[in-house]
Every structure is written in C-alpha cells, then in structure tokens.
Design a protein around this motif. Structure first.
Motif, PDB file in Angstrom:
ATOM      1  N   ARG B  14      -2.604 -13.659  -7.673  1.00  0.00           N
ATOM      2  CA  ARG B  14      -2.705 -12.460  -8.511  1.00  0.00           C
ATOM      3  C   ARG B  14      -2.497 -12.761 -10.001  1.00  0.00           C
ATOM      4  NH1 ARG B  14       0.103  -7.509  -5.830  1.00  0.00           N
ATOM      5  NH2 ARG B  14      -1.854  -7.532  -4.689  1.00  0.00           N
ATOM      6  N   SER B  45     -12.166  -7.997  -3.447  1.00  0.00           N
ATOM      7  CA  SER B  45     -10.692  -7.954  -3.559  1.00  0.00           C
ATOM      8  C   SER B  45     -10.214  -8.662  -4.826  1.00  0.00           C
ATOM      9  CB  SER B  45     -10.046  -8.560  -2.314  1.00  0.00           C
ATOM     10  OG  SER B  45     -10.496  -9.879  -2.103  1.00  0.00           O
ATOM     11  N   ASP B  72       1.120  -3.016  -2.929  1.00  0.00           N
ATOM     12  CA  ASP B  72       1.030  -3.746  -1.661  1.00  0.00           C
ATOM     13  C   ASP B  72       1.834  -3.007  -0.606  1.00  0.00           C
ATOM     14  OD1 ASP B  72      -0.424  -5.675  -2.981  1.00  0.00           O
ATOM     15  OD2 ASP B  72       1.285  -7.030  -3.257  1.00  0.00           O
ATOM     16  N   GLU B  82      -5.700  -8.745   6.426  1.00  0.00           N
ATOM     17  CA  GLU B  82      -5.309  -9.998   5.763  1.00  0.00           C
ATOM     18  C   GLU B  82      -3.949  -9.877   5.074  1.00  0.00           C
ATOM     19  OE1 GLU B  82      -8.339 -11.896   3.459  1.00  0.00           O
ATOM     20  OE2 GLU B  82      -9.929 -11.408   4.880  1.00  0.00           O
ATOM     21  N   ASP B  85      -1.307  -7.067   0.942  1.00  0.00           N
ATOM     22  CA  ASP B  85      -2.033  -6.957  -0.327  1.00  0.00           C
ATOM     23  C   ASP B  85      -3.540  -6.733  -0.121  1.00  0.00           C
ATOM     24  OD1 ASP B  85      -2.313  -9.543   0.770  1.00  0.00           O
ATOM     25  OD2 ASP B  85      -2.915 -10.352  -1.181  1.00  0.00           O
ATOM     26  N   ASP B  86      -3.997  -6.670   1.108  1.00  0.00           N
ATOM     27  CA  ASP B  86      -5.428  -6.621   1.422  1.00  0.00           C
ATOM     28  C   ASP B  86      -6.074  -5.350   0.876  1.00  0.00           C
ATOM     29  OD1 ASP B  86      -7.940  -6.597   2.601  1.00  0.00           O
ATOM     30  OD2 ASP B  86      -7.251  -7.214   4.580  1.00  0.00           O
ATOM     31  N   ALA B  89      -5.826  -4.694  -2.850  1.00  0.00           N
ATOM     32  CA  ALA B  89      -6.800  -5.484  -3.623  1.00  0.00           C
ATOM     33  C   ALA B  89      -8.173  -4.806  -3.640  1.00  0.00           C
ATOM     34  CB  ALA B  89      -6.905  -6.898  -3.050  1.00  0.00           C
ATOM     35  N   GLU B 121      -7.615 -11.594 -10.458  1.00  0.00           N
ATOM     36  CA  GLU B 121      -7.360 -11.821  -9.029  1.00  0.00           C
ATOM     37  C   GLU B 121      -6.377 -10.777  -8.533  1.00  0.00           C
ATOM     38  OE1 GLU B 121      -7.732 -12.498  -5.697  1.00  0.00           O
ATOM     39  OE2 GLU B 121      -8.529 -14.370  -6.537  1.00  0.00           O
ATOM     40  N   HIS B 122      -6.770 -10.057  -7.460  1.00  0.00           N
ATOM     41  CA  HIS B 122      -5.894  -9.015  -6.918  1.00  0.00           C
ATOM     42  C   HIS B 122      -5.176  -9.449  -5.637  1.00  0.00           C
ATOM     43  CE1 HIS B 122      -7.273  -6.258  -9.916  1.00  0.00           C
ATOM     44  NE2 HIS B 122      -8.504  -6.195  -9.471  1.00  0.00           N
ATOM     45  N   ARG B 123      -5.602 -10.551  -5.046  1.00  0.00           N
ATOM     46  CA  ARG B 123      -4.901 -11.056  -3.860  1.00  0.00           C
ATOM     47  C   ARG B 123      -3.704 -11.900  -4.315  1.00  0.00           C
ATOM     48  NH1 ARG B 123      -7.362 -11.240   1.001  1.00  0.00           N
ATOM     49  NH2 ARG B 123      -5.143 -11.372   1.599  1.00  0.00           N
ATOM     50  N   THR B 124      -2.655 -11.924  -3.497  1.00  0.00           N
ATOM     51  CA  THR B 124      -1.482 -12.719  -3.877  1.00  0.00           C
ATOM     52  C   THR B 124      -1.711 -14.223  -3.646  1.00  0.00           C
ATOM     53  OG1 THR B 124      -0.511 -12.272  -1.701  1.00  0.00           O
ATOM     54  CG2 THR B 124       0.167 -10.832  -3.509  1.00  0.00           C
ATOM     55  N   ASP B 125      -2.561 -14.560  -2.689  1.00  0.00           N
ATOM     56  CA  ASP B 125      -2.866 -15.980  -2.441  1.00  0.00           C
ATOM     57  C   ASP B 125      -3.864 -16.529  -3.455  1.00  0.00           C
ATOM     58  OD1 ASP B 125      -1.242 -16.062  -0.238  1.00  0.00           O
ATOM     59  OD2 ASP B 125      -2.859 -15.999   1.247  1.00  0.00           O
TER      60      ASP B 125
END
Lengths: 139, 139, 139
Positions: B14, B45, B72, B82, B85-86, B89, B121-125
C-alpha cells in the motif's frame, strides 16, 4: 481512423449491467489494432465503471458501499424532484464515474483478466440509458 | 501517430509510487508535439491518479482518508477472498480512479507545476502491476 | 486533426463555474465532426466534472456532500500549508475528478440534455485556474 456509434441499454433499476462483450464486439469489428475506445454515458444519475468481474459479491459490496456513502433520502440533500433516490444517484454518478477510456491492444480491448466494463444504474426505477462509443486508432 | 507500450511496476504494498519521470521520458521520446498520453491500469485493486507532488504529507493524508472511507475489514463487506484488504482495495480503485488521460503540450506532459502521476497501490502486499501507455498525437 | 489551447478561469472561491458554452464554442469552431474533446485542469485543489445542469440545488447538494465527506479543518489531515481548506481541496479534486473526455458528435459536444461541464473550485479563496483543451477528430 474514427468510428462512433450509440448503445442504448434498458436497465432494470439499480445495479450493474455487464457491457464487456458488447463493447469488445464493437472493437473487434472496427479494424483498429492500436487505439482508444471511449465510452460516454449521456446521463448524470447512472455510471460507467470498470471493476472485478469474477465474484458477483464485489458488485453487491459496491452497492452497499454506495448506499452508505450517499443513501436514498439522505437528510443532507434538498434536491428530490424525482424522488428519494434522485440526488443520491447524482452523487454516485460523480464519485464512481460515468465515462471511460480503454486502450485497444492488438485489435481488442486491453483489459486485465479480472476487469469488466459495467453500466451502473443508480436510479431505483428501470431506465433507458444512452452511451456514445467513440473508437480511434490505426489499423 | 500512435505508440503503445506496457510498464510493469513492482509495488512494495500500500502506498504511492511516482511514475511522472518514467511517463515523461516515454512522451519525450515519442516525437509527439500535440496529443494525449493515456495510462490504463490492468487491475481493479490499485489506482492511477494525479495529485500534489511537493509535500509527502498530502499522500499520507490521502492514505488516511482512504482508510476512513473504506477501511480494511469493514463489516459492510462480504467479499474477502484475498483478505481483509481485498474489498477495500476494489472500492478505493473505483473512487480514486485507475486510468488517466494527460495532454501532450509542446512535446512533453502538460502537467501543472504541482502535479505528479502516481500508481496508488491499495493492497497491503507487494504486487506486480501492469500499465498500458497509449500515446497519440501529431509531430 | 489536432487543436489545443488553454482556457484561464478566474474563480470566486468555492463553487461551480459553468464552462459548457465556452467549450461548445471551441468545439464548433474546430471543424471536427467526429472526435474527442479532452479537458485537463492543471491543478490539484479544484476539479472538472459533468453534472445535472437544470436545478442549481443539485450543485448546492454536491457542495454539502463534499463538505461532509472531506470537511475543512478535518482533524484527520495534517497538511494545512495553505489553510484549513488545503487538504480538503486535494481530496475533493481526487474523488470528484479533474479531467474529462467528451465525445464530439456531428460537430458538437455529445452531451446529454441534462449534462453541463463545470469547473468546481474547492479552495475557499478566489483562484486563477488553467485548463488545457485538446481536440482531436476527423472533419
């Protein structure tokens, strides 16, 4: 090279209507290899968007998010000429968008695997919606 | 005149990733004087946006705003295939945008002084993100 | 065929400024029958949007919605270099948009009956705003 036509969609009230196959067909028949496909909704109380196309729960969650963000009959709103969903629909149209440009790559829409193109009806009633599709590019 | 290529960005989870210099270089080398540079993220996402490029606090505040708007693990969301945060996102991608058209003026991006182009980036990974860059214009 | 010019607008502080007639005139004089009109605001604290053009209450309600979503002086925000409305304006610019592509149909903007094009000033002070207008299409 330019191509332009209009799509008319009869919605069944609030919700998502998948336009991906219809737009893909228009792109494939246009004879454009590299270019842009532009979609423009001629209304201010519905939207056009790209979102996840695999799990229908995503669209249901988007609908619930929209209802929390701008609920029907929100006491904040004074404009209600067409009912409790009128102003909520204008807000949603603006926040979630009503026009899209998608690249044309090797003669087809350059969407990612999980991307679908949707008309998002924000009014509760069934409506007739008009979308201008403009294609430009090189063969 | 048309030019199209794909950029791949490896995000660190993120946050904002400045793409301005990379896109500016692609525009300058294309030999287009007046035109449009279109950027399209092939994911639902993460996002592409233009925002203030001077004070990093602006991007931190935007991240905090996004977390308040669509946190989240929001109990509103049912789609969590996922992780927590899925769905957050997907919502952020739609609200803050994932495609951009920027004018090309005198052979360069027509950005204002304080505008930067960012992959958000909106996903934490950490993820690999693909962006289609389509350039059109006249020399 | 490409045409590009810049519009400068002096705003009177927060609110909507109708640009429809000015943009329509630029399109009509360009000699383009089918194409795209792209509008790009060179700032990150104001916006460009299309919304309902008939009832001024719609724009007042949008302003109230924006004030609830991202209020001036929101304790969430740390960036306040230019005042309590600084960060609120950046957020609103991102959520409600700052660039537009509108189809050109039969030599004019392809807007629906109830659509107007607005510069939405998000700062409380009067500002000078610059918009790049890029027109492309075929005669």
């Amino acid at each position: 090279m330019w191509r332009q036509n209009e799509i008319e969609v009869a919605t069944r009230g609030r919700g998502f209507h998948d336009l991906t196959a219809q737009v893909q067909a228009a792109v494939r028949s246009a004879g454009i290899r590299i270019g842009i496909c532009h979609l423009f909704l001629r209304h201010t109380s519905a939207g056009l968007c790209i979102t996840e196309n695999a799990d229908p729960q995503v669209r249901r969650d988007l609908e619930r998010f929209a209802a929390r963000l701008a609920p029907d009959g929100d006491p904040l709103f004074q404009h209600d000429a067409e009912g409790a969903d009128d102003m909520a629909a204008h807000v949603r149209s603006l926040v979630f968008g009503h026009e899209l440009s998608v690249p044309v790559c090797e003669g087809a829409l350059g969407l990612g695997t999980w991307q679908g193109i949707y008309l998002w009806e924000h009014r509760t009633d069934a409506m007739r919606r008009r979308i201008v599709v403009t294609l430009t590019g090189e063969p």
